[in-house]
Design a protein around this motif. Sequence first.
Motif: not given
Length: 304
Positions: A45-70
């Motif tokens: 859920v997101h309202d422009g100032r605050l976001s709440l997230a619940r994430l689930r990943f199955g298996g073995e995962v690698q995640c990369t980001s060079d720069s988030l926006s928030e």
Amino acid sequence: MNITHTSTTSESVDEAGRLLGALYGAPMRLAAEPPARFRYEASAVHDGRLSLARLRFGGEVQCTSDSLSEYVVAHCLAGGHTWRVGSESGVGAVPFLIAPTRRMDVDMRRVDLLSVGFDRAYFERQIGRDAARLGAINDRAVNASSLAPVLRYLDATARAHPGVFAEPVFRSNALQLALDSLLEVFPLEAPGKRARAGLRTVRRAEAYLEEHLAEAITIHDVAEALGVSRRELDDAFTRVLGRTPLDRLRELRLAAARDQLRVGDPAASDPASVARRWGFARLGSFVKRYRATFHESPEDTLRR
């Protein structure tokens, strides 16, 4: 302020990377080994100032980001999770902060993850500096584990009461709780000489609170409107009234809830909806506070 709810699932690594990037407003690169065991689930859920997230990943995962926006605070509820943000690293079981200008690398194994995000412009107005000036963040955290119950509370409330985020006052309360809790843990506010705010500041703040009582305001918004820091505002209220501005905001909203109950139709009104209208998500806590303040129950007020 528009509220966005999203719920997505995918068993495609590439698609999940695009969905994750859309959720956080930044390109995300995912890799899974083996791909056949991969699964991604997300609700947010997101309202422009605050976001709440619940994430689930199955298996073995690698995640990369060079720069988030928030600015994002993340906490791993279950599974294996290690992270590297800029020059810092750690395990996801302890909440950690990701600033927008930092590269992020995460290794996950069957994880269940919570995150709270703050709009960058709004957040940097509150701390008085931008992400490029922050230096080390997580290494200077004070009892970062204390953030975990706050994140769990926000997630549990969003799940138990899905409609509560439609109420502007509750959203402001959630933002207030998340921001205050984060700034208690991470020393991010710009150093500066405190002014000795006093009675005039308190009077101006109370006028602002009363004028905007039904809106999604936080105490940080009040401080910004008055041209003082949050700490200065807290100090002024503590010296003049013996309580914090947040305490005073809750008192005013509780009184507003009573006023609404007084003029309500018992056949058409109910205390739970009035409580949510004024930012009290849990009816039991609202009733307890109401009785302690007014020496009667909300139902008694509604019937009179």
